[in-house]
Motif scaffolding. Sequence first.
Motif, PDB file in Angstrom:
ATOM      1  N   SER A  18      32.937  34.001  45.240  1.00 36.51           N
ATOM      2  CA  SER A  18      33.138  32.794  46.048  1.00 36.51           C
ATOM      3  C   SER A  18      33.330  33.182  47.514  1.00 36.51           C
ATOM      4  O   SER A  18      34.013  34.161  47.818  1.00 36.51           O
ATOM      5  CB  SER A  18      34.388  32.048  45.561  1.00 36.51           C
ATOM      6  N   MET A  60      29.683  36.278  39.881  1.00 36.13           N
ATOM      7  CA  MET A  60      29.717  35.227  40.906  1.00 36.13           C
ATOM      8  C   MET A  60      30.881  35.515  41.866  1.00 36.13           C
ATOM      9  O   MET A  60      32.013  35.710  41.439  1.00 36.13           O
ATOM     10  CB  MET A  60      29.939  33.853  40.261  1.00 36.13           C
ATOM     11  N   VAL A  94      37.263  37.180  34.224  1.00 36.96           N
ATOM     12  CA  VAL A  94      37.589  36.913  35.634  1.00 36.96           C
ATOM     13  C   VAL A  94      38.304  38.131  36.217  1.00 36.96           C
ATOM     14  O   VAL A  94      39.294  38.594  35.649  1.00 36.96           O
ATOM     15  CB  VAL A  94      38.507  35.664  35.759  1.00 36.96           C
ATOM     16  N   THR A 153      43.257  31.509  35.199  1.00 36.88           N
ATOM     17  CA  THR A 153      42.265  31.528  36.268  1.00 36.88           C
ATOM     18  C   THR A 153      42.281  30.175  36.960  1.00 36.88           C
ATOM     19  O   THR A 153      43.018  29.266  36.562  1.00 36.88           O
ATOM     20  CB  THR A 153      40.856  31.827  35.690  1.00 36.88           C
ATOM     21  N   HIS A 185      34.651  30.892  49.599  1.00 34.87           N
ATOM     22  CA  HIS A 185      35.495  29.782  50.059  1.00 34.87           C
ATOM     23  C   HIS A 185      36.432  30.255  51.169  1.00 34.87           C
ATOM     24  O   HIS A 185      36.808  31.425  51.225  1.00 34.87           O
ATOM     25  CB  HIS A 185      36.304  29.236  48.866  1.00 34.87           C
ATOM     26  N   ASP A 236      33.333  36.122  36.524  1.00 35.13           N
ATOM     27  CA  ASP A 236      33.746  35.273  37.631  1.00 35.13           C
ATOM     28  C   ASP A 236      34.485  36.213  38.573  1.00 35.13           C
ATOM     29  O   ASP A 236      35.639  36.599  38.332  1.00 35.13           O
ATOM     30  CB  ASP A 236      34.659  34.143  37.132  1.00 35.13           C
ATOM     31  N   LYS A 268      39.292  32.786  50.835  1.00 35.50           N
ATOM     32  CA  LYS A 268      39.040  34.156  50.361  1.00 35.50           C
ATOM     33  C   LYS A 268      39.025  35.142  51.537  1.00 35.50           C
ATOM     34  O   LYS A 268      38.765  34.747  52.680  1.00 35.50           O
ATOM     35  CB  LYS A 268      37.681  34.213  49.639  1.00 35.50           C
ATOM     36  N   GLY A 276      30.958  28.514  45.149  1.00 36.86           N
ATOM     37  CA  GLY A 276      30.996  29.388  43.978  1.00 36.86           C
ATOM     38  C   GLY A 276      30.948  28.624  42.669  1.00 36.86           C
ATOM     39  O   GLY A 276      30.412  29.126  41.675  1.00 36.86           O
ATOM     40  N   THR A 277      31.509  27.429  42.657  1.00 36.66           N
ATOM     41  CA  THR A 277      31.548  26.651  41.411  1.00 36.66           C
ATOM     42  C   THR A 277      30.131  26.317  40.958  1.00 36.66           C
ATOM     43  O   THR A 277      29.769  26.522  39.795  1.00 36.66           O
ATOM     44  CB  THR A 277      32.344  25.342  41.637  1.00 36.66           C
ATOM     45  N   ALA A 323      37.957  26.053  37.965  1.00 33.77           N
ATOM     46  CA  ALA A 323      36.494  26.022  38.083  1.00 33.77           C
ATOM     47  C   ALA A 323      35.819  26.926  37.053  1.00 33.77           C
ATOM     48  O   ALA A 323      34.692  26.662  36.626  1.00 33.77           O
ATOM     49  CB  ALA A 323      36.057  26.434  39.485  1.00 33.77           C
TER      50      ALA A 323
HETATM   51  C1  LIG Z   1      38.544  32.256  39.829  1.00 31.29           C
HETATM   52  C2  LIG Z   1      37.746  31.244  40.599  1.00 31.29           C
HETATM   53  N1  LIG Z   1      36.568  30.853  40.099  1.00 31.29           N
HETATM   54  C3  LIG Z   1      35.797  29.961  40.739  1.00 31.29           C
HETATM   55  C4  LIG Z   1      36.186  29.428  41.954  1.00 31.29           C
HETATM   56  C5  LIG Z   1      35.309  28.428  42.627  1.00 31.29           C
HETATM   57  O1  LIG Z   1      34.806  28.882  43.840  1.00 31.29           O
HETATM   58  P1  LIG Z   1      34.462  27.873  45.023  1.00 31.29           P
HETATM   59  O2  LIG Z   1      35.743  27.405  45.612  1.00 31.29           O
HETATM   60  O3  LIG Z   1      33.657  28.696  45.967  1.00 31.29           O
HETATM   61  O4  LIG Z   1      33.670  26.754  44.432  1.00 31.29           O
HETATM   62  C6  LIG Z   1      37.400  29.795  42.510  1.00 31.29           C
HETATM   63  C7  LIG Z   1      37.798  29.185  43.771  1.00 31.29           C
HETATM   64  O5  LIG Z   1      38.492  29.516  44.564  1.00 31.29           O
HETATM   65  C8  LIG Z   1      38.214  30.723  41.815  1.00 31.29           C
HETATM   66  O6  LIG Z   1      39.403  31.094  42.293  1.00 31.29           O
END
Ligand SMILES: Cc1ncc(COP(=O)(O)O)c(C=O)c1O
Length: 393
Positions: free
Chosen positions: A183, A181, A133, A87, A185, A159, A188, A64-65, A90
Motif C-alpha cells: 500500500s 500487495m 500479512v 490485520t 497510503h 498482503d 505508510k 492497495g485495497t 481491508a
Molecule cells: C494490512 C493492510 N492491508 C490493506 C490495506 C489497504 O491499503 P490501502 O489503504 O492502500 O487501500 C491496509 C491499509 O492501510 C493495510 O494496513
Amino acid sequence: MIKSFDKPIYVTKPFLPPLEKFCQGLEEIWETRWLTNNGPILRRFTQEICNFFEADNVCLFNNGTLALQIALYGMGISGEVITTPFTFVATTHALVLNKIKPVFVDIEPQYYTIDPEKIEAAITSSTTAILAVHVYGHPCKLSALTDIAMRHNVKLIYDAAHAFGVKVGNKSIAHFGDLSMFSFHATKPFHSMEGGVLVFREAGLKDTFDYLRNFGFKNEVEVVMPGTNAKMNEIQALMGIQVLKYLKKILRRRAVIAELYRERLKEISGIRLVPSLPADIKYNHAYMPIEVDELEFGMSRDELYEKLKHYNVYTRRYFYPLICDYACYCNVSVKDPLTVARRVADRILTLPIYDSLPLSCVEAICEIIGHLHHRARSDPFFHVTTSRVLAGI
Ligand SMILES: Cc1ncc(COP(=O)(O)O)c(C=O)c1O
C-alpha cells in the motif's frame, strides 16, 4: 510535573517532498493536461518501482485495497482462503468481496504474523490460497509458508501493505510467494497519497491486472473482461516519484526513533517490545507496537490509550478488534480459538512514529508512559479517575 504536548502528536504524519519541487512536477502536468489513463508520469513511476523491487511484473493501482481485490480476482482465487484476523480490515474485505470464505487462524506471539503451525490443520479440499500479512512490516515465517503452500498446491499471497522497503538478505520481501500487495497510503513510510502496487511471479498475469484496473479494455475497441476503475493518476504518481527519492532518509530516521523508544521503554515493567528482528532483515519501522500487561504495568492498554490522550498523545490500537469480531464478520465460523491473536489484540498499542517526530517528543512520550506506570502503581485513586474517563463521566 509531566507536561502535556501543546499540539496533538498523532500516530503518524506523512512525509511531504519540498513544495517547490512538487510544484515543478505539477507544471509538467499543467503543460500536458494529462491527468490520468497511463500518463507519462505514471509510466515513469512504474519504471522506478520496477527498479526498486528489481522486478518486471509490477502493476500500480489507485489504492492497495483495490489492488488486492483485483489480485485475488485475476488469479482466480475462490473457495476458502486461510488468513489472519490480526490485520487491517481491508485484507478480509478483499476476500469477501470476491465471494471467498476467509478461514481465520491464529498468529505467532513474537511478531504477530500468521502461525504456520495453525495453517495445516485448517486446509480443506476447498482451500485455494493462503493470504498472509507482513503485519507492521514484520516478515511472515517465509520458508514455512512456502513449504506449506507447495506441499498443498495452494497459492501464497502476501498482503505486504506495511512492508515497503523491507528486505530479507539482499532480496526485497516482494520476491516471496506468488504475489505481494504494497500500500502507498499516506499513513505508510512510503506513499503516493493513495496508491498500491502488485508485484507477482507469473508474467502472464500482467495483462490481466492491466485490463482489470482499466474497465477490461485491451485497446480502444476491445473489452476482454469485466473490469473496474482502479488506475493510479498522474498526481499520485508524481507524489510517489518524489517521496521515493527520500525513502532511505525516511527509513534511517524511523530506525533512530524506534531505537530510542526501545531504549527508554525497555526498563518499564509491563511494557513488552517486539524482539529485534534477525540481523538479515532490513526493516522499515512502519509501526511502533508495544504490548501492555495490565497486571505488571498497573493499568490496561485501554486505560493507557485514554490517559495518553490527556497528554495530547494519540496512539492507535492496531489491530483491535480482531477482524472476526467486527459485526459484518461475526457470522463467519472460526474453528481456531485464536488464543494469541485475542491476547495481543487486547494488549497492543502502536505509538507515534514518523520521520519528522523530534527525538525530544519520543523522550517525552516515554516519560509520560513511565510516569503513568508509576502513578498507577502508587496512587490509590488513579484507577477510579481512569474508569470515570473510560465511562465518559
Ligand atoms: C494490512 C493492510 N492491508 C490493506 C490495506 C489497504 O491499503 P490501502 O489503504 O492502500 O487501500 C491496509 C491499509 O492501510 C493495510 O494496513
